[in-house]
Design an enzyme around this catalytic site. Structure first.
Site, short mmCIF file in Angstrom:
data_model
loop_
_atom_site.label_atom_id
_atom_site.label_comp_id
_atom_site.label_asym_id
_atom_site.label_seq_id
_atom_site.Cartn_x
_atom_site.Cartn_y
_atom_site.Cartn_z
N LEU A 167 44.52 39.92 46.54
CA LEU A 167 45.93 39.57 46.75
C LEU A 167 46.85 40.77 46.58
O LEU A 167 47.93 40.82 47.15
CB LEU A 167 46.35 38.47 45.76
CG LEU A 167 45.64 37.12 45.88
CD1 LEU A 167 46.04 36.22 44.72
CD2 LEU A 167 45.98 36.46 47.21
N GLY A 170 47.30 47.21 41.53
CA GLY A 170 48.22 48.03 40.76
C GLY A 170 47.54 49.29 40.28
O GLY A 170 46.43 49.64 40.74
N GLY A 171 48.18 49.96 39.35
CA GLY A 171 47.64 51.22 38.87
C GLY A 171 46.31 51.08 38.18
O GLY A 171 45.42 51.94 38.32
N LYS A 189 43.14 38.82 37.69
CA LYS A 189 43.39 40.26 37.64
C LYS A 189 42.24 40.93 36.91
O LYS A 189 41.98 40.66 35.74
CB LYS A 189 44.70 40.55 36.91
CG LYS A 189 45.02 42.05 36.84
CD LYS A 189 46.12 42.37 35.84
CE LYS A 189 47.48 42.07 36.38
NZ LYS A 189 48.55 42.57 35.47
N ASP A 286 59.09 47.04 32.73
CA ASP A 286 58.56 47.34 34.06
C ASP A 286 59.01 46.29 35.08
O ASP A 286 58.22 45.80 35.90
CB ASP A 286 57.03 47.40 34.01
CG ASP A 286 56.43 48.17 35.20
OD1 ASP A 286 57.19 48.94 35.84
OD2 ASP A 286 55.24 48.01 35.47
#
Length: 459
Positions: A167, A170-171, A189, A286
């Protein structure tokens, strides 16, 4: 939840009736046989001598003293009985209240442990449905009520973490769509690599999202640790991130003016909860469009708490400088000073993205970039230029007065000096009147809400 509450009410009523009946029984037992009929101090008339003497016309002082003492004794007993009955009634009420409170706390604790879920409109996916579909899970004391999820179940649900299920990324992570037993969806995740930074963000996410429940903050359903692998399981947000909606293939075509204002309002509500209602306050650190997720009804939820910190006024040296270029407040970059106003600055950048459809930082030349704040500031305060820099997907679909108000809020949020920025609560109250009632605000829309990209009959 209805059955435990109903049983609780019946129990409390039963206890009150029981204690009141006991009190009435005590009162009846003591009042009815309290005193026998008082003897008259005077003899019957037929016993009086026919020639009335002066001494017989009025009672003697001794007889009067007996009457007074008898009546005083009678009143004293009545007062004592009244005090006893009142004491029993008060005690009954106190005991009833205690039992009601005790069973309410017990019922609430049992409900929370069974199905913790988000509250309010647009609440997240509850724990119950997804956990019942997992092969195995357990509650650990280390993470409170947050379940651990079996690795094999996650691997199966994500088709062994296939690329087709990705989906976003990220980092430190990739996010996969997971389908447990084919009918319950979630977002998984998987944190990549290893090291202290990754583990710190993983623990931070669990510690914070394991406690937070709010309609505008994404729900963490569980986690998995297997060797060096770290996995987090979230509720699935069907419309992805705000970044994808604005800057992806659709270029914001699905986001009308009012939906964009609703998204801004949802973000402000989530931030207000973190800043004002969490004790101590939580600074997200963030906030950006990729960390704003949208469900099937475009309810916005704040995600990714890996960099979040607890408490106010973090100074340089206490924290590692982290964030995303274009969203980081200037005082944090220059001096390392972090407060809730740093989140307000990032919120202002997201608001500019919603207004103009532009990325927070854009390349001017191969070696030069320009931020959306620097580019937009001179035009945001010029009413003649402002309508021309609005995202083409929503141009001419809003009341100009509302556009000016939103632009003014954005300008205040991205001020260089933190003290000039408003509190997120003030931002929230400024946005509520601009969002239709149907979408969670207070605006009454008389005319039909404009539909963007609507083709005319001639085409």
């Amino acid at each position: 939840m209805g059955r435990p509450l109903t049983r609780l009410r019946l129990l409390s009523i039963w206890l009150l009736v029981l204690f009141l009946l006991t009190a009435l029984a005590v009162a009846d037992a003591q009042v009815s046989p309290v005193l026998p009929p008082l003897p008259s101090p005077f003899p019957p008339l037929q016993d009086l001598p026919s020639p009335l003497s002066s001494s017989a016309r009025s009672p003697s002082p001794a007889a009067m003293l007996i009457v007074v003492q008898t009546r005083h004794h009678h009143y004293h007993k009545e007062l004592t009985i009244a005090v006893v009955v009142a004491s029993v009634a008060v005690l009954a009420i106190i005991l009833s209240a205690f039992f009601v409170w005790f069973f309410w706390r017990r019922s609430r604790h049992m409900l929370n442990s069974k199905d913790m879920e988000s509250s309010g409109a647009g609440g997240g996916l509850p724990f119950g449905p997804i956990l019942s579909k997992l092969n195995s899970f357990k509650i650990t004391s280390k993470k409170g009520l947050l379940p651990t999820v079996d690795y094999e179940s996650i691997e199966t649900a994500t088709n062994k973490f296939s690329e087709g299920n990705i989906l976003g990324e990220g980092g430190f992570s990739h996010v996969y769509k997971a389908s447990f037993h084919g009918d319950v969806s979630a977002a998984v995740k998987k944190l990549d690599g290893s090291g202290q930074d990754r583990d710190r963000e993983f623990d931070n996410e669990i510690d914070l999202l394991g406690k937070i429940r709010h309609p505008n903050i994404v729900s963490l359903l569980g986690y998995c640790v297997r060797g060096e692998t770290r996995i987090l399981v979230y509720e699935l947000m069907q419309n992805g991130s705000l970044e994808t909606q604005l800057h992806g293939p659709s270029h914001g075509s699905a986001l009308t003016w009012y939906i964009r204002m609703k998204i801004a309002l949802d973000i402000a509500r989530g931030l207000e909860y973190l800043h004002e209602h969490c004790n101590p306050p939580v600074i997200h650190r963030d906030i950006k469009s990729s960390n704003i997720l949208l469900d099937s009804d475009f309810n916005a939820k704040i995600a990714d708490f890996g960099l979040a910190v607890i408490g106010r006024n973090h100074n340089k040296g206490g924290l590692k400088l982290s964030g995303t270029l274009g969203y980081v407040a200037p005082e944090y970059i220059l001096d390392g000073k972090l407060t809730e106003k740093s989140d307000v600055y990032a919120f202002g950048v997201v608001l500019l993205e919603l207004l103009m459809g532009r990325k927070p930082v854009e390349k001017m030349t191969p070696s030069q970039c320009q931020s959306i704040v620097t580019w937009a500031m001179p035009q945001l305060t010029d009413r003649s230029k402002l309508p021309n820099i609005v995202d083409p997907a929503i141009q001419n679909t809003m009341d100009l007065k509302h556009l000016y108000q939103v632009a003014a809020v954005a300008v205040l949020c991205v001020q260089q000096e933190p003290s000039y920025r408003p509190l997120i609560t003030d931002v929230l109250h400024s946005l509520i009147p601009l969002v239709p009632i149907e979408l969670g605000g207070t605006l009454r829309v008389v005319e039909p809400i404009p539909v963007i990209n609507q083709k005319s009959p001639d085409h």
